[in-house]
Motif scaffolding. Structure first.
Motif, mmCIF file in Angstrom:
data_model
loop_
_atom_site.group_PDB
_atom_site.id
_atom_site.type_symbol
_atom_site.label_atom_id
_atom_site.label_comp_id
_atom_site.label_asym_id
_atom_site.label_seq_id
_atom_site.Cartn_x
_atom_site.Cartn_y
_atom_site.Cartn_z
ATOM 1 N N ASP A 159 -8.943 -2.178 -4.155
ATOM 2 C CA ASP A 159 -8.407 -2.800 -3.013
ATOM 3 C C ASP A 159 -8.709 -4.014 -2.744
ATOM 4 O O ASP A 159 -9.844 -4.568 -2.461
ATOM 5 C CB ASP A 159 -8.748 -1.792 -1.930
ATOM 6 C CG ASP A 159 -7.893 -2.014 -0.554
ATOM 7 O OD1 ASP A 159 -7.387 -2.871 -0.440
ATOM 8 O OD2 ASP A 159 -7.864 -1.146 0.094
ATOM 9 N N ARG A 204 -7.656 -1.936 7.693
ATOM 10 C CA ARG A 204 -7.059 -0.889 7.114
ATOM 11 C C ARG A 204 -5.842 -0.136 8.078
ATOM 12 O O ARG A 204 -6.025 -0.061 9.314
ATOM 13 C CB ARG A 204 -8.134 0.408 7.015
ATOM 14 C CG ARG A 204 -7.576 1.572 6.255
ATOM 15 C CD ARG A 204 -8.478 2.336 5.487
ATOM 16 N NE ARG A 204 -8.224 3.611 5.004
ATOM 17 C CZ ARG A 204 -7.702 3.665 3.621
ATOM 18 N NH1 ARG A 204 -7.634 2.952 3.022
ATOM 19 N NH2 ARG A 204 -7.359 5.103 3.418
ATOM 20 N N TYR A 242 0.804 -1.207 0.023
ATOM 21 C CA TYR A 242 0.019 0.031 0.032
ATOM 22 C C TYR A 242 0.894 1.254 -0.082
ATOM 23 O O TYR A 242 1.857 1.561 0.925
ATOM 24 C CB TYR A 242 -0.983 -0.057 1.203
ATOM 25 C CG TYR A 242 -1.966 -0.985 1.245
ATOM 26 C CD1 TYR A 242 -3.260 -0.533 0.841
ATOM 27 C CD2 TYR A 242 -1.739 -2.240 1.286
ATOM 28 C CE1 TYR A 242 -4.391 -1.306 0.685
ATOM 29 C CE2 TYR A 242 -2.798 -3.036 1.167
ATOM 30 C CZ TYR A 242 -4.127 -2.791 0.856
ATOM 31 O OH TYR A 242 -5.411 -3.417 0.800
ATOM 32 N N VAL A 272 -1.288 -1.102 -4.107
ATOM 33 C CA VAL A 272 -2.680 -0.697 -4.166
ATOM 34 C C VAL A 272 -2.419 0.831 -3.523
ATOM 35 O O VAL A 272 -1.623 0.911 -2.425
ATOM 36 C CB VAL A 272 -3.433 -1.416 -2.926
ATOM 37 C CG1 VAL A 272 -4.757 -0.897 -2.632
ATOM 38 C CG2 VAL A 272 -3.495 -2.996 -3.243
ATOM 39 N N ASN A 273 -3.125 1.658 -4.366
ATOM 40 C CA ASN A 273 -3.128 3.190 -3.557
ATOM 41 C C ASN A 273 -3.887 3.163 -2.524
ATOM 42 O O ASN A 273 -5.164 3.169 -2.618
ATOM 43 C CB ASN A 273 -3.576 3.994 -5.061
ATOM 44 C CG ASN A 273 -3.544 5.541 -4.534
ATOM 45 O OD1 ASN A 273 -4.603 6.075 -4.105
ATOM 46 N ND2 ASN A 273 -2.409 6.235 -4.348
ATOM 47 N N PHE A 274 -3.379 3.748 -1.541
ATOM 48 C CA PHE A 274 -3.997 4.177 -0.245
ATOM 49 C C PHE A 274 -5.177 4.793 -0.415
ATOM 50 O O PHE A 274 -6.223 4.884 0.155
ATOM 51 C CB PHE A 274 -2.913 4.589 0.808
ATOM 52 C CG PHE A 274 -3.423 4.724 2.024
ATOM 53 C CD1 PHE A 274 -3.653 3.537 2.862
ATOM 54 C CD2 PHE A 274 -3.899 5.930 2.607
ATOM 55 C CE1 PHE A 274 -4.337 3.741 4.349
ATOM 56 C CE2 PHE A 274 -4.384 6.011 3.949
ATOM 57 C CZ PHE A 274 -4.441 4.885 4.851
ATOM 58 N N LEU A 322 1.719 4.240 6.720
ATOM 59 C CA LEU A 322 2.069 3.865 5.423
ATOM 60 C C LEU A 322 3.621 3.976 5.500
ATOM 61 O O LEU A 322 4.245 4.678 6.269
ATOM 62 C CB LEU A 322 1.683 4.667 4.244
ATOM 63 C CG LEU A 322 0.207 4.537 3.851
ATOM 64 C CD1 LEU A 322 -0.129 5.316 2.748
ATOM 65 C CD2 LEU A 322 -0.106 3.053 3.415
#
Length: 152
Positions: free
Chosen positions: A104, A113, A48, A77-79, A117
């Motif tokens: 996602d 979640r 992420y 995966v783009n947060f 990051l």
């Protein structure tokens, strides 16, 4: 006769059931389908990232190297949940050379979640999350941790 029929159809039924496990993972940053068949049975490195994350920017070249130099499937995966053209542009701006999923897979993999990051998950060939790595990672560190997990 019935036993012979059962022996013939049991493997066919099993194959049909297993085929349902390989549903696609959506599309990547280029709009290409990420086929469940190509991921099935493989160890995955799921990362992420976000454009505003400094450690993500430092980590991406390491993940690019891991993707290029090994047979591991590295997926991003783009947060922030970017989609379509925005996802493609952000991935390109970040210099990402591995596939980035538009959808996602957190629900599919039962991932919480993360409040921080970058975060990277190591997923075994059966789709089980084996490790959560928080913070910036190196290609060598991920390879070493995967070797330890695979030896268990």
């Amino acid at each position: 006769m019935i036993h012979a029929i059962n022996r013939l159809f049991r493997p066919l039924l099993l194959c049909m059931l297993l085929a349902g496990c390989s549903e696609d993972w959506g599309v990547d940053q280029h709009g290409q389908t990420v086929s469940g068949d190509t991921l099935q049975g493989r160890w995955l490195v799921l990362n992420y990232w976000a454009e505003w994350c400094g450690p993500c920017r430092t980590e991406i070249p390491e993940l690019n190297a891991l993707s290029r130099e090994t047979s591991l499937e590295v997926l991003g995966v783009n947060f922030d949940g970017l989609q379509g053209e925005e996802l493609g542009q952000a991935s390109e701006a970040m210099g990402i050379g591995f596939r980035v999923l538009a959808l996602d897979p957190a629900d599919r993999l039962q991932l919480p979640r993360s409040p921080v990051l970058p975060v990277t998950y190591l997923i075994d060939g059966e789709g089980k999350v084996r490790e959560q790595l928080v913070g910036e990672q190196t290609a060598e560190g991920i390879k070493n941790r995967l070797a330890q997990l695979q030896a268990q």
